[in-house]
Design a protein around this motif. Structure first.
Motif, PDB file in Angstrom:
ATOM      1  N   ILE A 158       6.811-135.340-129.914  1.00 27.14           N
ATOM      2  CA  ILE A 158       7.670-134.200-130.227  1.00 27.14           C
ATOM      3  C   ILE A 158       8.566-133.979-129.011  1.00 27.14           C
ATOM      4  O   ILE A 158       8.107-133.519-127.961  1.00 27.14           O
ATOM      5  N   PRO A 159       9.854-134.310-129.107  1.00 26.14           N
ATOM      6  CA  PRO A 159      10.747-134.175-127.952  1.00 26.14           C
ATOM      7  C   PRO A 159      10.979-132.715-127.583  1.00 26.14           C
ATOM      8  O   PRO A 159      11.137-131.860-128.450  1.00 26.14           O
ATOM      9  N   VAL A 160      11.015-132.456-126.275  1.00 29.41           N
ATOM     10  CA  VAL A 160      11.343-131.136-125.741  1.00 29.41           C
ATOM     11  C   VAL A 160      12.498-131.354-124.758  1.00 29.41           C
ATOM     12  O   VAL A 160      12.309-131.968-123.700  1.00 29.41           O
ATOM     13  N   ILE A 161      13.682-130.877-125.107  1.00 29.73           N
ATOM     14  CA  ILE A 161      14.907-131.242-124.389  1.00 29.73           C
ATOM     15  C   ILE A 161      15.448-130.081-123.564  1.00 29.73           C
ATOM     16  O   ILE A 161      15.672-128.981-124.075  1.00 29.73           O
ATOM     17  N   SER A 162      15.685-130.345-122.285  1.00 28.19           N
ATOM     18  CA  SER A 162      16.352-129.400-121.392  1.00 28.19           C
ATOM     19  C   SER A 162      17.860-129.678-121.423  1.00 28.19           C
ATOM     20  O   SER A 162      18.276-130.828-121.222  1.00 28.19           O
ATOM     21  N   PRO A 163      18.704-128.653-121.663  1.00 33.19           N
ATOM     22  CA  PRO A 163      20.139-128.889-121.877  1.00 33.19           C
ATOM     23  C   PRO A 163      20.963-129.044-120.594  1.00 33.19           C
ATOM     24  O   PRO A 163      21.925-128.314-120.352  1.00 33.19           O
ATOM     25  N   ILE A 164      20.573-129.986-119.775  1.00 33.29           N
ATOM     26  CA  ILE A 164      21.381-130.388-118.627  1.00 33.29           C
ATOM     27  C   ILE A 164      21.935-131.774-118.955  1.00 33.29           C
ATOM     28  O   ILE A 164      21.176-132.692-119.274  1.00 33.29           O
ATOM     29  N   GLY A 165      23.260-131.916-118.939  1.00 35.43           N
ATOM     30  CA  GLY A 165      23.882-133.193-119.280  1.00 35.43           C
ATOM     31  C   GLY A 165      24.512-133.855-118.061  1.00 35.43           C
ATOM     32  O   GLY A 165      24.510-133.305-116.955  1.00 35.43           O
ATOM     33  N   MET A 166      25.053-135.044-118.275  1.00 28.31           N
ATOM     34  CA  MET A 166      25.660-135.794-117.173  1.00 28.31           C
ATOM     35  C   MET A 166      26.810-136.633-117.706  1.00 28.31           C
ATOM     36  O   MET A 166      26.748-137.164-118.819  1.00 28.31           O
ATOM     37  N   ASP A 167      27.878-136.771-116.899  1.00 28.35           N
ATOM     38  CA  ASP A 167      28.985-137.618-117.310  1.00 28.35           C
ATOM     39  C   ASP A 167      28.840-139.023-116.727  1.00 28.35           C
ATOM     40  O   ASP A 167      27.852-139.327-116.047  1.00 28.35           O
ATOM     41  N   GLU A 168      29.815-139.872-116.969  1.00 27.08           N
ATOM     42  CA  GLU A 168      29.723-141.272-116.550  1.00 27.08           C
ATOM     43  C   GLU A 168      29.697-141.427-115.033  1.00 27.08           C
ATOM     44  O   GLU A 168      29.187-142.418-114.509  1.00 27.08           O
ATOM     45  N   SER A 169      30.249-140.445-114.319  1.00 26.62           N
ATOM     46  CA  SER A 169      30.283-140.528-112.858  1.00 26.62           C
ATOM     47  C   SER A 169      28.985-140.059-112.222  1.00 26.62           C
ATOM     48  O   SER A 169      28.804-140.181-111.010  1.00 26.62           O
ATOM     49  N   GLY A 170      28.074-139.500-113.034  1.00 27.96           N
ATOM     50  CA  GLY A 170      26.823-138.984-112.512  1.00 27.96           C
ATOM     51  C   GLY A 170      26.839-137.489-112.247  1.00 27.96           C
ATOM     52  O   GLY A 170      25.838-136.927-111.781  1.00 27.96           O
ATOM     53  N   GLN A 171      27.958-136.829-112.559  1.00 30.25           N
ATOM     54  CA  GLN A 171      28.035-135.379-112.380  1.00 30.25           C
ATOM     55  C   GLN A 171      27.224-134.676-113.462  1.00 30.25           C
ATOM     56  O   GLN A 171      27.366-134.960-114.644  1.00 30.25           O
ATOM     57  N   ARG A 172      26.355-133.754-113.046  1.00 32.72           N
ATOM     58  CA  ARG A 172      25.539-133.001-113.987  1.00 32.72           C
ATOM     59  C   ARG A 172      26.257-131.727-114.434  1.00 32.72           C
ATOM     60  O   ARG A 172      27.082-131.182-113.704  1.00 32.72           O
ATOM     61  N   TYR A 173      25.916-131.273-115.637  1.00 35.82           N
ATOM     62  CA  TYR A 173      26.528-130.072-116.195  1.00 35.82           C
ATOM     63  C   TYR A 173      25.463-129.202-116.866  1.00 35.82           C
ATOM     64  O   TYR A 173      24.515-129.708-117.482  1.00 35.82           O
ATOM     65  N   ASN A 174      25.661-127.904-116.758  1.00 40.69           N
ATOM     66  CA  ASN A 174      24.844-126.932-117.465  1.00 40.69           C
ATOM     67  C   ASN A 174      25.450-126.742-118.852  1.00 40.69           C
ATOM     68  O   ASN A 174      26.623-126.386-118.983  1.00 40.69           O
ATOM     69  N   ILE A 175      24.673-126.990-119.907  1.00 39.65           N
ATOM     70  CA  ILE A 175      25.178-126.925-121.283  1.00 39.65           C
ATOM     71  C   ILE A 175      24.500-125.769-122.006  1.00 39.65           C
ATOM     72  O   ILE A 175      23.276-125.603-121.924  1.00 39.65           O
ATOM     73  N   ASN A 176      25.279-124.956-122.693  1.00 35.71           N
ATOM     74  CA  ASN A 176      24.715-123.873-123.498  1.00 35.71           C
ATOM     75  C   ASN A 176      23.679-124.437-124.456  1.00 35.71           C
ATOM     76  O   ASN A 176      23.917-125.424-125.154  1.00 35.71           O
ATOM     77  N   GLY A 177      22.485-123.815-124.478  1.00 36.35           N
ATOM     78  CA  GLY A 177      21.382-124.352-125.271  1.00 36.35           C
ATOM     79  C   GLY A 177      21.671-124.420-126.752  1.00 36.35           C
ATOM     80  O   GLY A 177      21.290-125.386-127.427  1.00 36.35           O
ATOM     81  N   ASP A 178      22.358-123.415-127.299  1.00 38.34           N
ATOM     82  CA  ASP A 178      22.709-123.438-128.716  1.00 38.34           C
ATOM     83  C   ASP A 178      23.621-124.620-129.031  1.00 38.34           C
ATOM     84  O   ASP A 178      23.465-125.303-130.042  1.00 38.34           O
ATOM     85  N   MET A 179      24.602-124.840-128.136  1.00 40.66           N
ATOM     86  CA  MET A 179      25.540-125.944-128.346  1.00 40.66           C
ATOM     87  C   MET A 179      24.833-127.291-128.234  1.00 40.66           C
ATOM     88  O   MET A 179      25.114-128.219-129.008  1.00 40.66           O
ATOM     89  N   ALA A 180      23.913-127.417-127.277  1.00 31.13           N
ATOM     90  CA  ALA A 180      23.172-128.665-127.119  1.00 31.13           C
ATOM     91  C   ALA A 180      22.312-128.938-128.345  1.00 31.13           C
ATOM     92  O   ALA A 180      22.249-130.070-128.847  1.00 31.13           O
ATOM     93  N   ALA A 181      21.643-127.910-128.849  1.00 28.09           N
ATOM     94  CA  ALA A 181      20.790-128.072-130.034  1.00 28.09           C
ATOM     95  C   ALA A 181      21.621-128.478-131.244  1.00 28.09           C
ATOM     96  O   ALA A 181      21.213-129.334-132.035  1.00 28.09           O
ATOM     97  N   ALA A 182      22.791-127.865-131.396  1.00 24.75           N
ATOM     98  CA  ALA A 182      23.667-128.215-132.513  1.00 24.75           C
ATOM     99  C   ALA A 182      24.101-129.680-132.426  1.00 24.75           C
ATOM    100  O   ALA A 182      24.135-130.392-133.435  1.00 24.75           O
ATOM    101  N   ALA A 183      24.391-130.136-131.210  1.00 25.19           N
ATOM    102  CA  ALA A 183      24.814-131.525-131.032  1.00 25.19           C
ATOM    103  C   ALA A 183      23.690-132.503-131.365  1.00 25.19           C
ATOM    104  O   ALA A 183      23.914-133.549-131.987  1.00 25.19           O
ATOM    105  N   VAL A 184      22.457-132.166-130.968  1.00 22.13           N
ATOM    106  CA  VAL A 184      21.310-133.024-131.276  1.00 22.13           C
ATOM    107  C   VAL A 184      21.072-133.059-132.783  1.00 22.13           C
ATOM    108  O   VAL A 184      20.820-134.119-133.368  1.00 22.13           O
ATOM    109  N   ALA A 185      21.177-131.907-133.429  1.00 20.62           N
ATOM    110  CA  ALA A 185      21.001-131.853-134.884  1.00 20.62           C
ATOM    111  C   ALA A 185      22.070-132.683-135.593  1.00 20.62           C
ATOM    112  O   ALA A 185      21.780-133.408-136.549  1.00 20.62           O
ATOM    113  N   GLN A 186      23.291-132.588-135.117  1.00 24.75           N
ATOM    114  CA  GLN A 186      24.375-133.382-135.691  1.00 24.75           C
ATOM    115  C   GLN A 186      24.088-134.868-135.545  1.00 24.75           C
ATOM    116  O   GLN A 186      24.246-135.655-136.484  1.00 24.75           O
TER     117      GLN A 186
END
Length: 284
Positions: A158-186
């Motif tokens: 059962i995956p448990v996902i923390s909504p911290i993302g990263m771009d191709e350069s390795g820069q991390r980003y704080n992502i709104n949890g609702d938006m991250a969940a919607a993206a995973v569902a999509q």
């Protein structure tokens, strides 16, 4: 109710899974959830009713630590302005203590939880949310690399996902949890359940409090304008709408304090507030 199955192809292996449901659990509700909530998730997984995925937030705990560290973190339109220092704190709290606490609760309930950050395996590929830079390191999901999720889910995880993302350069980003969940569902073409501490979108009509069982986009915008939907419910319900337009099969707001609501919803019974695109909605 027998749920429709998803055929997921990973490498040469065909994995048959029941319908996916992504559960967005915010930081404020996390502190209130009973053990029975996690037990219900494990029951639904083990019974084959669905394949649950959890995406969580952590706002209250992040706020407490930032206050202790005397670090200012204002909000703009509901999004936290994220400096490098704030990002480090957000990642430490969400990918560390909160993520592992949820995994431990699932393990305690008899499940096999595995914690993962959006940084791991480039799960959540991110890009800046605001091109002006005023929000700092606030990101949005550009792509979800879900093969790792599918592989682990097929082996009972059962995956448990923390909504911290990263771009191709390795820069991390704080992502709104609702938006991250919607993206995973999509990405998984699954349902999205936004877990709250209320039974759905409520409104007082003719002196009686009603729960809207279904709401359309037009009705939602009208109720936001009139103040029926307000505060933290606005980004939740808009994330639910966005997930539908981008490919999620269905979205709903459910009460996490009544775990039976989750089971009832997955069995096709009435529970919470469904967000729909073009059907006629009603209240009960």
């Amino acid at each position: 109710m027998i749920m429709s199955k998803l055929m997921l192809l990973i490498g040469r292996e065909v994995i048959v899974m029941e319908s996916v449901i992504v559960l967005k659990v915010g930081g404020s509700i996390l502190e209130k959830l009973p053990d029975s909530f996690y037990e219900m998730i494990v029951e639904l997984k083990n019974s084959g009713i669905c394949e649950p995925v959890i995406v969580h937030g952590g706002g209250p705990e992040i706020n407490r630590l930032l206050t202790q560290l005397e670090v200012k973190s204002p909000f703009v339109d509901g999004l936290r302005v994220t400096t490098k220092e704030v990002l480090d704190v957000a990642e430490m709290v969400m990918s560390g203590s909160i993520n592992k606490r949820i995994v431990a609760n699932l393990q305690k309930a008899g499940g096999t939880g595995f914690g993962i950050s959006g940084v791991d395996y480039s799960l959540l590929e991110a890009r800046p949310f605001d091109s002006t830079g005023d929000l700092g390191y606030v990101g949005e999901v550009a792509n979800v690399n879900n093969a790792w999720l599918k592989m682990n889910m097929s082996h009972g995880g059962i995956p448990v996902i923390s909504p911290i993302g990263m771009d191709e350069s390795g820069q991390r980003y704080n992502i709104n949890g609702d938006m991250a969940a919607a993206a995973v569902a999509q990405s998984l073409k699954g349902k999205l359940a936004l877990i709250s501490d209320i039974p759905g979108v409520m409104e007082t009509i003719d002196g009686k409090q009603m729960i809207h069982t279904k709401l359309t986009k037009q009705q939602i915008e009208s109720k936001i304008a009139s103040g029926v939907i307000y505060g933290g419910m606005i980004p939740k319900i808009r994330s639910a709408l966005n997930s539908l337009s981008a490919g999620a099969s269905e979205s709903v707001i459910l009460n996490g304090l009544i775990p039976a609501d989750l089971k009832n919803y997955m069995e096709g019974k009435e529970a919470g507030t469904k967000v729909i695109i073009d059907k006629e909605a009603h209240h009960v």
